[in-house]
Enzyme design. Structure first.
Site, PDB file in Angstrom:
ATOM      1  CG  HIS A  48      -2.205  -0.629   1.012  1.00 54.70           C
ATOM      2  ND1 HIS A  48      -2.496  -1.873   1.470  1.00 54.70           N
ATOM      3  CD2 HIS A  48      -3.278  -0.213   0.337  1.00 54.70           C
ATOM      4  CE1 HIS A  48      -3.713  -2.199   1.093  1.00 54.70           C
ATOM      5  NE2 HIS A  48      -4.211  -1.207   0.399  1.00 54.70           N
ATOM      6  NE  ARG A  91      -6.399 -10.899 -14.926  1.00 51.53           N
ATOM      7  CZ  ARG A  91      -5.483 -10.526 -14.031  1.00 51.53           C
ATOM      8  NH1 ARG A  91      -4.190 -10.662 -14.300  1.00 51.53           N
ATOM      9  NH2 ARG A  91      -5.859 -10.004 -12.887  1.00 51.53           N
ATOM     10  NE  ARG A  99       1.254 -10.278  -7.067  1.00 48.75           N
ATOM     11  CZ  ARG A  99       0.429 -10.115  -8.100  1.00 48.75           C
ATOM     12  NH1 ARG A  99       0.236 -11.109  -8.959  1.00 48.75           N
ATOM     13  NH2 ARG A  99      -0.190  -8.992  -8.307  1.00 48.75           N
ATOM     14  CB  CYS A 145      -0.716  -5.923 -18.424  1.00 47.27           C
ATOM     15  SG  CYS A 145      -0.880  -7.665 -18.036  1.00 47.27           S
TER      16      CYS A 145
END
Ligand code: PEP
Ligand code: MG
Length: 554
Positions: A188, A326, A449, A486
């Site tokens: 964040h 997507r 991640r 992307c």
């Protein structure tokens, strides 16, 4: 004399020079064993409720005063502060005799433990909950609000990590940069810093050695923080950076390299509202519509017609322009209640993305029906549609067949290294690739991640990731089919140049990131990008890759 530096991962480019200001520490509550006599308990409950309401109202007031993402983040935190679930647990403890401070700590502790067990997005909410706990306890103890100081002159905000609510209320004229000891490129902190347009460095592990008030020069590109730098040199860098930011603010597309090669810059969106905002920007279309984000709270699968209405909002924001939809990438860090595969030991490696179709018959087909319906409603002859998390050529073949039966243009995301390794075979099956560098990096480097401890590995500048991008782009060039990026990598101006040099044909990113990428592309020729890309992809590590790119293209 060697200058003292602290190194982290640079996530938002730019220079800042100002004294360090640390966030105020969390209060230490009295032990939860502090007991309250039976007669005093109702008053203790009232004292608790008043403190919660004060904290929630502060969040709500800040939400009204803020704009954009900050309003949403602060509003959500106000709602979480007023959430009856944890309040009820705290009141129960107070009614059993625990003091309010101890009850807050214990009740929120229970929820934090539960959320951490669930992992993914739920685990991320624990930062908010702990932040609420600290603020309510401080209020109960009559202490100043913990967290971010409210400076009256410019500072560089230093913190262990920042709660979304902290970062959302920041004043960019006073807070010139954010530096955290923890946090990753997708945290964040990074997202809000990007929105505020201030430099940001995360995962600076030795930041705790920097005393309050030390003059710092922050380089948001290299992630290097210099302590007590040469004042004149630092001021020059900041001045030059201010000029660059003005250039970014006034940039107008479409993007071209210095020699006039067009580069398609597209927006990543999650719903019609975001698409409408993107359509007011320099975005030439949508390169990634994350459909799963429309359904994060949907308990049952929306009908085809309802889905078509939602997708149509995005198509209608960009009439006649490229919009890449997507299919659902549910699972792992993006749980969608109606689609999720439950109880997986390792959801990032589990039944997510296109794999959900294996256990939920017709899920992908119904979504494609809805996309077809929305495309027809918006007079789109052949809408671009791509599947996430494809790992085998057979999956690509089957997905492409389902799309073509519905007059949709089929593509796949390159997120699993197997696709890059066999890129020539995969590209034969579909009409385009779009590289999701966030997941491609996660799976190439075997690094979660979401982990703040692995920011060094979850970095798309890792040469192994660049080589897989190179393989994918080369296959696209041989087949004369477009290959876009992307993931977050596309939003990094310097890396964007490297990607174009590797043969990438379009870049899709958060709308706010587009102008900075456009400005940087305009400063280099295609040939410079190509020559730099070969050398950068052959680097030994991500740091060398970044430094080399900065030298050749910066
Ligand atoms: C990616 O993995 O890079 C990507 C664009 O998809 P997401 O971030 O939604 O997983
Ligand atoms: Mg992904």
């Amino acid at each position: 004399m060697e200058q003292q530096t602290v190194r982290g991962t640079g996530v938002v480019a730019g220079y800042a020079y100002a004294p360090a200001a640390w966030t105020r520490p969390a209060p230490v509550p009295p032990a939860s064993t502090t007991m309250v006599g039976e007669d005093d308990r109702p008053a203790e409950v009232e004292r608790f409720k008043a403190a919660v309401e004060t904290v929630a109202t502060r969040f709500a007031d800040r939400a009204s005063a803020a704009t954009g993402v900050a309003t949403e983040v602060l509003g959500a935190t106000a709602a979480l502060a007023r959430d009856r679930g944890w309040s009820r647990a705290a009141i129960k403890l107070i009614n059993a005799g625990t003091g309010a401070e101890g009850a807050v700590t214990a009740a929120i502790g229970q929820f934090v433990a539960q959320f951490e067990k669930l992992g993914g997005l739920m685990a991320e909410r624990t930062t908010d909950l702990k932040d609420i706990r600290n603020r309510v306890v401080a209020e109960l103890m009559g202490l100043p609000e913990p967290g971010v100081p409210k400076p009256t002159s410019p500072v560089i905000l230093c913190a262990e990590d920042l709660a979304p609510a902290d970062t959302a209320g920041l004043d960019p004229t006073m807070i010139r940069a954010l530096v955290t000891r923890l946090g990753g490129p997708t945290s964040h902190t990074a997202i809000i810093a990007r929105q505020l347009g201030i430099p940001c460095v995360v995962a600076a592990s030795s930041l705790d050695t920097v005393p309050e008030g030390t003059l710092l020069l922050v380089d948001g590109t290299s992630g290097i923080i210099t302590l007590d730098p040469d004042a004149a040199a630092a001021a020059d860098l900041v001045e030059e950076d201010t000029r660059l930011r003005e250039e970014i603010r006034s940039w107008r597309g479409p993007a071209r390299t210095a020699d006039g090669t067009p580069v398609q810059l597209l927006a990543n969106v999650q719903d019609g509202k975001a698409a409408a905002k993107a359509s007011q920007s320099e975005a030439e279309g949508v390169g990634l519509f994350r459909t799963e984000l429309c359904f994060l709270t949907a308990q049952t699968e929306p009908s085809v017609a309802e889905q078509a209405r939602i997708y149509g909002e995005v198509f209608s924001a960009f009439p006649g322009k490229k919009v890449v939809v997507r299919t659902l990438d549910a699972g792992s860090d993006k749980p969608v209640p109606f689609a999720n595969h439950e109880h997986e030991e390792n959801p990032a490696l589990g039944v997510r993305g296109i794999r959900l179709g294996w256990t939920n018959a017709g899920l992908v087909e119904r979504q494609l029906d809805a996309i077809q319906m929305a495309a027809e409603d918006n007079d789109i002859a052949e809408a671009w549609v791509m599947a996430p998390m494809v790992a085998t050529v057979d999956e690509a073949f089957e997905f492409a067949q389902m799309c073509r039966e519905r007059d949709l243009k089929p593509g796949i995301m390159v997120e699993v290294p197997s696709v890059a390794m066999l890129a020539d075979q995969f590209i034969e099956e579909v009409d385009f690739f779009s590289i999701g560098t966030n997941d491609l990096t996660q799976y190439t480097m075997a690094a979660d991640r979401m982990s703040s401890h692995l920011a060094m590995l979850t970095d798309p500048w890792q040469p192994a990731v660049l080589r897989l991008i190179q393989l994918s782009a080369a296959a696209g060039q041989r087949a004369d089919k477009p290959v876009g990026v992307c993931g977050e990598a596309a939003a990094d101006p310097l890396l964007a140049c490297v990607l174009i040099g590797l043969g990438i044909t379009s870049l899709s990113m958060a709308t706010n990131a587009i102008p900075a990428v456009g400005v940087q592309l305009g400063k280099v020729t295609l040939q410079q990008c190509q020559e730099a890309a070969i050398q950068v992809a052959a680097s030994r590590n991500s740091r060398d890759a970044k430094e080399l790119a900065a030298k050749l293209l910066g």
